[in-house]
Design an enzyme around this catalytic site. Structure first.
Site, mmCIF file in Angstrom:
data_model
loop_
_atom_site.group_PDB
_atom_site.id
_atom_site.type_symbol
_atom_site.label_atom_id
_atom_site.label_comp_id
_atom_site.label_asym_id
_atom_site.label_seq_id
_atom_site.Cartn_x
_atom_site.Cartn_y
_atom_site.Cartn_z
ATOM 1 N N MET A 1 0.829 -1.208 0.000
ATOM 2 C CA MET A 1 0.000 0.000 0.000
ATOM 3 C C MET A 1 0.866 1.262 0.000
ATOM 4 S SD MET A 1 -3.041 1.059 2.640
ATOM 5 C CE MET A 1 -2.064 1.233 4.101
ATOM 6 N N TYR A 122 6.453 -6.250 16.914
ATOM 7 C CA TYR A 122 6.573 -5.322 15.795
ATOM 8 C C TYR A 122 7.181 -3.995 16.283
ATOM 9 C CZ TYR A 122 4.872 -2.596 11.750
ATOM 10 O OH TYR A 122 4.766 -1.796 10.643
ATOM 11 N N ASN A 151 -2.001 4.828 12.235
ATOM 12 C CA ASN A 151 -2.661 3.733 11.501
ATOM 13 C C ASN A 151 -3.010 4.198 10.082
ATOM 14 O OD1 ASN A 151 -2.716 2.790 14.192
ATOM 15 N ND2 ASN A 151 -4.542 1.572 13.778
ATOM 16 N N LEU A 152 -2.681 3.357 9.098
ATOM 17 C CA LEU A 152 -2.855 3.738 7.690
ATOM 18 C C LEU A 152 -4.013 2.977 7.049
ATOM 19 C CD1 LEU A 152 0.925 3.518 6.751
ATOM 20 C CD2 LEU A 152 -0.385 5.592 7.296
ATOM 21 N N LYS A 173 -16.388 -6.286 5.790
ATOM 22 C CA LYS A 173 -17.520 -6.850 6.543
ATOM 23 C C LYS A 173 -18.815 -6.105 6.242
ATOM 24 C CE LYS A 173 -14.807 -8.227 10.588
ATOM 25 N NZ LYS A 173 -14.654 -7.989 12.019
ATOM 26 N N TRP A 187 -14.641 -6.110 16.228
ATOM 27 C CA TRP A 187 -13.869 -6.712 17.317
ATOM 28 C C TRP A 187 -13.771 -5.758 18.510
ATOM 29 C CZ3 TRP A 187 -8.905 -8.872 14.466
ATOM 30 C CH2 TRP A 187 -9.293 -9.930 13.641
ATOM 31 N N ARG A 194 -8.600 5.546 17.703
ATOM 32 C CA ARG A 194 -7.510 5.431 16.725
ATOM 33 C C ARG A 194 -7.529 6.633 15.784
ATOM 34 N NH1 ARG A 194 -6.362 2.002 19.773
ATOM 35 N NH2 ARG A 194 -5.715 -0.165 19.404
ATOM 36 N N ASP A 254 -8.933 -5.423 22.412
ATOM 37 C CA ASP A 254 -9.049 -3.990 22.112
ATOM 38 C C ASP A 254 -7.700 -3.394 21.719
ATOM 39 O OD1 ASP A 254 -11.704 -3.375 22.403
ATOM 40 O OD2 ASP A 254 -11.545 -2.856 24.542
#
Ligand code: GFB
Length: 304
Positions: A1, A122, A151-152, A173, A187, A194, A254
């Site tokens: 990406m 990570y 977050n991308l 989904k 989830w 975020r 979470d």
């Protein structure tokens, strides 16, 4: 990406773009990386390649996440020094920061407390990457810098429901629930917050930093705003046109409660994000609809 977004951003700038597929060079193999760099002789390197994924695979495949990422960054940084690369930009992640560090997360909160357990493997690899760039700057005078994106999401994202990040998972989904009927499962509790940055904005920021920044400290790259996972799920449902029920699966983790970057350093340098979350989701969903039959993560793992 990220690599594809960089290619689009750099097209037409006059830069000669050098890329190599994973079928030709395995970045985890030192000799393959060194041979390719010695032959291609790039002036500048964007180190975007990494083994990445969402909360579930980070937690269940820790060996791959720590080994692949340490090997990739070690091989690239070292080969870049040996071949005299003029500038290198290393890409990290906002999960390098301690789980409970004060929000928004400033660059100097690195290594001030324990990491979030789901993605510590990570994070440790990416912290090592920052330190690699700093060490090569100090000892060899290399102009190697680091950017820490939040977050991308965006074009060419990964849609395997077990391995992906939250936005591609929710887009898939919601779309499947829209077409097949039923509910959309999210989830965790929905309460974590975020921050999300669109792929094309990230590429623009990385090119900006490559040209405008040459310091030892890493630089946060984000939008400066965040949302709860529950609000994100509602926004995705609205974007996709799914009107059914959203269900929260509290047996799923979470992760860290909040991960909002302080982007004042980047803003002071002269860059800010321009794509709103609403707009980025619309673009991502359109891209998903146009490509979904052939997407990585869907071909291999179609919905049951
Ligand atoms: O994007 P994500 O997997 O990564 O999850 P992290 C973000 C939040 O969305 C978590 C929730 O609270 C998840 O529980 N979530 C809700 C979902 N539904 C889903 C779903 O269907 N799939 C996924 N994946 N999440 C990542 C790191 O942490 O942060 C990466 O694991 C990377 O390595 C990235 O560093 C920046 O934000 O929790």
């Amino acid at each position: 990406m990220v690599g594809q977004a960089l290619m689009r951003r750099l097209a037409g700038t006059g830069a000669e773009l050098l890329t190599v597929g994973r079928d030709q060079v395995d970045l985890r193999r030192q000799a393959e990386v060194e041979d390719w760099m010695a032959e291609a002789r790039p002036h500048a390197v964007f180190q975007a390649a990494a083994t990445v994924g969402g909360i579930f695979v980070n937690d269940t495949r820790p060996a791959e996440f720590i080994y692949d990422n340490l090997a990739i960054e070690t091989n690239i940084v070292h080969a870049a020094w040996r071949t005299g690369v003029e500038k290198l930009l290393f890409l990290g992640t906002s999960c390098i920061y301690p789980k409970l560090a004060p929000q928004p997360l400033t660059e100097d909160s690195l290594l001030t407390g324990p990491l979030e357990s789901t993605n510590q493997w990570y994070a440790i690899a990416k912290i090592a990457g920052i330190r690699m760039c700093q060490a090569y700057r100090r000892q060899y005078g290399c102009r190697f810098i680091s950017a820490m994106p939040t977050n991308l999401y965006g074009y060419n994202d990964f849609f395997d429901l077990n391995a992906s990040h939250v936005i591609p998972a929710l887009i898939r989904k919601a779309d499947e629930a829209r077409v097949q009927g039923g509910t959309m499962t999210v989830w965790g509790s929905g309460t974590p917050r975020r921050e999300f940055l669109f792929s094309e904005d990230l590429a623009d920021a990385l090119v900006f930093l490559m040209q405008a920044y040459d310091g030892e400290s890493h630089v946060n790259v984000g939008t400066g705003t965040d949302v709860t996972v529950a609000d994100l799920a509602r926004l995705v449902a609205q974007t996709v046109g799914f009107e059914g029920d959203i269900v929260f699966d509290r047996d799923k983790p979470d992760g860290t409660p909040r991960k909002l970057l302080d982007v004042s350093k980047l803003t002071a340098l002269g860059w800010r994000a321009t794509t709103t979350l609403e707009d980025g989701l619309r673009k991502s969903y359109r891209w998903f609809r146009e490509n979904h039959e052939n997407l990585r993560g869907i071909k291999e793992h179609p919905a049951a």
